[in-house]
Design an enzyme around this catalytic site. Structure first.
Site, mmCIF file in Angstrom:
data_model
loop_
_atom_site.group_PDB
_atom_site.id
_atom_site.type_symbol
_atom_site.label_atom_id
_atom_site.label_comp_id
_atom_site.label_asym_id
_atom_site.label_seq_id
_atom_site.Cartn_x
_atom_site.Cartn_y
_atom_site.Cartn_z
ATOM 1 N N ARG A 110 69.961 79.037 24.324
ATOM 2 C CA ARG A 110 68.401 79.158 24.958
ATOM 3 C C ARG A 110 68.330 78.482 26.517
ATOM 4 O O ARG A 110 69.553 78.102 26.947
ATOM 5 C CB ARG A 110 67.603 78.691 23.951
ATOM 6 N N GLU A 120 68.114 75.894 27.486
ATOM 7 C CA GLU A 120 68.183 74.474 27.444
ATOM 8 C C GLU A 120 69.403 74.011 27.788
ATOM 9 O O GLU A 120 69.809 73.336 28.971
ATOM 10 C CB GLU A 120 67.426 74.143 26.197
ATOM 11 N N TRP A 123 66.553 58.329 21.087
ATOM 12 C CA TRP A 123 67.459 59.225 21.999
ATOM 13 C C TRP A 123 68.493 58.437 22.844
ATOM 14 O O TRP A 123 69.806 58.446 22.915
ATOM 15 C CB TRP A 123 66.764 60.311 22.684
ATOM 16 N N GLU A 130 69.775 74.630 13.996
ATOM 17 C CA GLU A 130 69.166 73.531 14.388
ATOM 18 C C GLU A 130 68.016 73.213 13.459
ATOM 19 O O GLU A 130 67.741 71.868 13.241
ATOM 20 C CB GLU A 130 67.991 74.168 15.596
HETATM 21 C C1 RAM Z 1 64.849 70.148 21.535
HETATM 22 C C2 RAM Z 1 66.563 69.862 21.757
HETATM 23 C C3 RAM Z 1 67.055 68.816 20.984
HETATM 24 C C4 RAM Z 1 66.241 67.852 20.598
HETATM 25 C C5 RAM Z 1 64.935 67.482 21.370
HETATM 26 C C6 RAM Z 1 63.795 66.496 21.205
HETATM 27 O O1 RAM Z 1 64.415 70.937 22.492
HETATM 28 O O2 RAM Z 1 67.146 71.126 21.362
HETATM 29 O O3 RAM Z 1 67.802 69.175 19.803
HETATM 30 O O4 RAM Z 1 66.872 66.488 20.694
HETATM 31 O O5 RAM Z 1 64.342 69.007 21.678
#
Ligand code: RAM
Length: 880
Positions: A464, A466, A526, A729
């Protein structure tokens, strides 16, 4: 001869002659400079050298080494540097100790070693070290642009002895000399915080540059950088020692390539009618080309790209396509992966074929691109119309399993579409298999999930809009990655990007490089990727130098967390335990990671011998620990936070629970897992990683195994049941326009558990780089056998066990020079005997014989514990 060999074998049993023989006959292997094999451009000063001594004799160790460096491949002894015989067991990350290496020069090195019996090995095969351009002043040219194609003709007056091309790009590039692409990388350069650092590559182009007329051409793409600039330099050494150099400047010509549009997310649009035959060869009529533009020069530091490049690593040939609609062809590659397709087509000039990439299909058989969000992931190819045409994109990549073809002239022949698998070409360095099929299928998800998300940075997803270096996803998958692939250089580069992106206040961003997704300081869970990946790298690869480079950085990160804490509690949180089935209080997660960050700073300080810092951060960690317990422990219920699995497992895993409460918390966690969730997890990405190892190491291996092997919701097996070929995910099956990537590495963390617990390969405390190995396999439930192996910096480690009615067989490999503790479970049998290679070592707690390399055996209620040196062992435990 015959008599001699019998004598040798007789002595070999004592381990002596065999050691002499093997060291003499064998030479060290796998020579690496700065964690790469024969790098073309190294700019670490001084570079560090590693090798793997090899020998057959068990328990042998290196006691001395000698390194020689020269400018000739033949290695004229001592020409540049001869270390002489150095008394040392060190074989990894040994700093080059000779005179300063010259910028742009090629060197060769070789090594030999002596073992503990004094036997001397042969010399290794010489390995190359290409030194990069060490100073900005060594670059004579300028970054230029002004078009997405650049060209220049140059003439070489003499016979070429050696030619090297150096190229840096702000945006993707492809370098061509005399009509041919240079090198086999794609999607260079690696993604870096490019305002601070831009990577350059070096290529040996001795075979490409010739006496007389030459031409160099560069194609440019936008890449991650939103710009199209390149800096090129070709250094040529001519016969007679004369050196000439050609570089990019305004005298180059800028033009338009056939690529009309390119974007990482949206795809590439290529019009083959715009191809200009011969543009990258000499004597080209460059009509319509303009002067290249130099403009403002990037201020970033230029660094050698010392990591495995992104390459096309494999092809996938799909079966014949389905045609859900007139003129629509849908291919199923059978695997979610990163890359693109190569198209073969024949048809009228001007015909445009469209390729759309997707992870999912609708029931109608049409591709479902809803979860790609704004990424168009579409390539277009317009035909020249002159016979068979083959094309693949250069400056984009997609994450997909299905490809939809429209506009194809006629019915596509069998070979119209080939999948091209593209990712950072990290070497496979490990593997796991077991008797339970679902585990092997998950292992496959893990491997594809990890590699398809290595695109010069560890990305969160491959499809996607990202594909960012999300820090939590990366630290949660890092150990699984390191246990299956050689990640040393990859993470080394990415750790430096973290440091580059660290802000004044010590914070790092949620994504590295910092992106539009990640403004301001990272969520603590993170940003802790900085200390965590540093620590995992240290454990796996044992490079103290890396710890030294980042000590200050991780210390500042920990200080940042502390500065945001109140009485040790960190209320700063953005995401917390992400995508769980049961939520966990965010400040509990943040505070746990704050503890862990301080704890790692203390541990790194200890390794580096910084005792004041060690004490200070130990104390801080202790303070956070107290605060954590005080704030989050519910004394009435015996749980942390809201009693979620993640709340309890974070507390237990990080040892934040006072010993007198451990049993109760532990009992409540088990209760929740078994009775509330029916042996399923409810954790998000954080809790998931620590749950299985924690249970396994504290006596609940069977429960961990039950959770890992489930096939109903929520589980990895459930993903498989629903057709997953990579890890999702979310635990949930969702296919709409929401956040639901079908290739997300965060939950690949289970791969680490396979290796460390089921195969049982880990390290003893203080045994970084597998210098002190721990083999502790878990024989669980219906598992009949499990096997894991890893190529470590010191050599192969392997553990393979098989259970039978009588007992257990365990085959173990320990690297040369390492030591190991091997725990062989007795499987609850009272009487037990252990033998190795057919020799009885111990029976009913009484020592019997011994074998070479085995330095000690003891028997406890639950296992035999063997101390051993490097070598291969074959144990057999019999119980009754
Ligand atoms: C999503 C990402 C990731 C995550 C963040 C907070 O968009 O794909 O997996 O770490 O958010």
């Amino acid at each position: 001869m015959r008599t001699l060999s019998i004598v040798l074998m007789g002595l070999a049993a004592a381990g002596y002659t065999q050691a002499q023989e093997s060291a003499a006959a064998r030479a060290p292997q796998k020579l690496r400079c700065e964690s790469l094999v024969e790098p073309m451009a190294v700019d670490a000063v001084p570079p560090r050298l590693s090798w793997m001594p090899v020998g057959e004799a068990r328990g042998a160790v290196q006691t001395a080494y000698q390194i020689q460096v020269s400018k000739e491949a033949a290695v004229a002894p001592g020409e540049v540097w001869d270390s002489g015989r150095v008394q040392s067991a060190q074989s990894v990350h040994v700093p080059y100790g000779g005179p300063g290496l010259e910028s742009g020069q090629t060197y060769y090195w070789r090594v030999r070693y002596w073992d503990d019996r004094g036997a001397q090995s042969g010399w290794s095969r010489p390995a190359r070290i290409g030194v990069g351009l060490l100073n900005r002043a060594d670059w004579k040219g300028k970054f230029i642009g002004g078009g997405n194609a650049l060209r220049k003709e140059f003439s070489v007056a003499g016979r070429v002895v050696e030619a090297k091309a150096f190229i840096a790009g702000v945006g993707y590039y492809e370098l061509r000399i005399n009509g041919v692409k240079i090198g086999d990388h794609v999607l260079d350069p690696a993604y870096t915080p490019f305002a601070k650092r831009i990577f350059y590559e070096a290529y040996d182009v001795t075979q490409s540059v010739r006496q007389g007329d030459n031409a160099v051409g560069v194609m440019l793409g936008e890449g991650w950088f939103g710009n199209r600039l390149a800096l090129v330099q070709i250094n040529v050494e001519l016969e007679g020692g004369r050196k000439v150099e050609f570089h990019s400047d305004e005298s180059w010509q800028a033009g338009q390539s056939p690529i009309l549009e390119d974007s990482v997310y949206h795809g590439e649009r290529y019009d083959a009618r715009l191809e200009q035959e011969g543009w990258d060869r000499p004597k080209f009529e460059a009509a319509g080309w303009k002067e290249a533009v130099a403009g403002e020069q990037p201020k970033a530091e230029l660094s050698a790209q010392m990591m495995p490049p992104v390459r096309v690593v494999g092809d996938i040939t799909p079966p014949a396509p389905a045609s859900p609609k007139q003129g629509v062809w849908v291919y199923d590659m059978g695997q979610n992966f990163s890359g693109w397709v190569k198209l073969k087509v024949r048809g009228p000039r001007g015909t445009t074929v469209r390729m759309r990439h997707a992870e999912l299909l609708y029931d109608t058989g049409m591709v479902n691109v809803e979860n790609l969000r704004s990424a168009r992931a579409t390539d277009y190819y317009t035909l020249r119309g002159d016979g068979e045409e083959t094309w693949e994109p250069r400056f984009t990549y997609h994450g997909f399993r299905y490809v939809e073809l429209t506009g194809y002239p006629g019915a596509p022949p069998m070979d119209a579409v080939t999948g091209r698998v593209v990712h950072s070409d990290v070497k496979p360095a490990g593997g796991f298999a077991a008797s339970k099929p679902v585990l092997n299928r998950i292992q496959r998800l893990v491997e594809w999930g990890i590699t398809s998300n290595l695109h010069s940075i560890p990305t969160d997803c491959n499809q996607r809009d990202e594909r960012m270096g999300w820090m939590a996803d990366a630290h949660l998958s890092a150990e699984a990655a390191m246990m299956n692939f050689d990640m040393e250089a990859f993470y080394r580069m990415w750790l430096r990007s973290m440091r580059d992106d660290q802000a004044e206040d010590g914070s790092v961003p949620d994504t590295v490089p910092r992106s539009r997704y990640a403004q301001g300081p990272a969520d603590p869970a993170w940003g802790s990727a900085y200390p965590l990946i540093l620590w995992y790298s240290w454990e796996q690869y044992g490079d103290r130098g890396l710890l030294a480079q980042h000590f200050e950085g991780i210390r500042r990160w920990s200080d940042f967390l502390w500065s945001r804490s109140e009485g040790g509690i960190l209320n700063f949180v953005k995401f917390g335990d992400w995508v769980p089935l049961e939520k966990t209080p965010g400040n509990l997660v943040s505070t746990a990671y704050s503890y862990w960050s301080a704890d790692i700073v203390a541990k790194v300080a200890a390794v580096l011998g910084k005792s004041a810092e060690e004490q200070a951060y130990r104390q801080r960690a202790e303070q956070v620990k107290q605060a954590f317990h005080g704030r989050f422990f519910n004394a009435e219920l015996g749980v942390y936070g809201n009693g979620s699995q993640t709340s309890n497992v974070l507390a237990l895993y990080l040892d934040l629970v006072p010993p007198n409460e451990r049993g109760r918390v532990r009992g409540n966690l088990n209760h929740d897992l078994i009775y509330k969730w029916n042996s399923h997890l409810s954790t998000g990405i954080h809790g998931t990683k620590y749950l299985l190892p924690y249970l396994t190491r504290t006596g609940a291996a069977d429960l961990a195994y039950d959770i890992a092997t489930r096939t109903d919701y929520p589980s990895w097996g459930y993903m498989l049941e629903n057709g997953a070929t990579t890890v999702w995910e979310l635990w949930q099956k969702r296919e709409g326009p929401s956040m639901n990537s079908h290739n997300h590495p965060a939950l690949t963390s289970i791969g680490g558990w396979f290796m460390t617990e089921l195969a049982g390969i880990s390290m003893q405390t203080g045994g970084a780089g597998y210098e002190k190995v721990l083999i502790r396999p878990q024989v669980v439930r219906d598992l009949q056998w499990a096997s894991g192996s890893m190529e470590t910096v010191r050599g192969a480690v392997a553990s393979a066990w098989t259970r039978s009615d009588e007992g257990l067989k365990l085959e173990v490999t320990i690297p040369f020079g390492s030591s190991a503790e091997i725990q062989i479970p007795k499987l609850q049998k009272r009487g037990a005997a252990l033998s190795e290679g057919g020799t009885l070592l111990m029976q009913n707690r009484a020592p019997k014989g011994s074998t070479a390399g085995v330095n000690g055996v003891r028997e406890t209620d639950s296992s035999f514990v063997v101390q051993a040196g490097g070598g291969r062992y074959s144990f057999e435990m019999k119980g009754w």
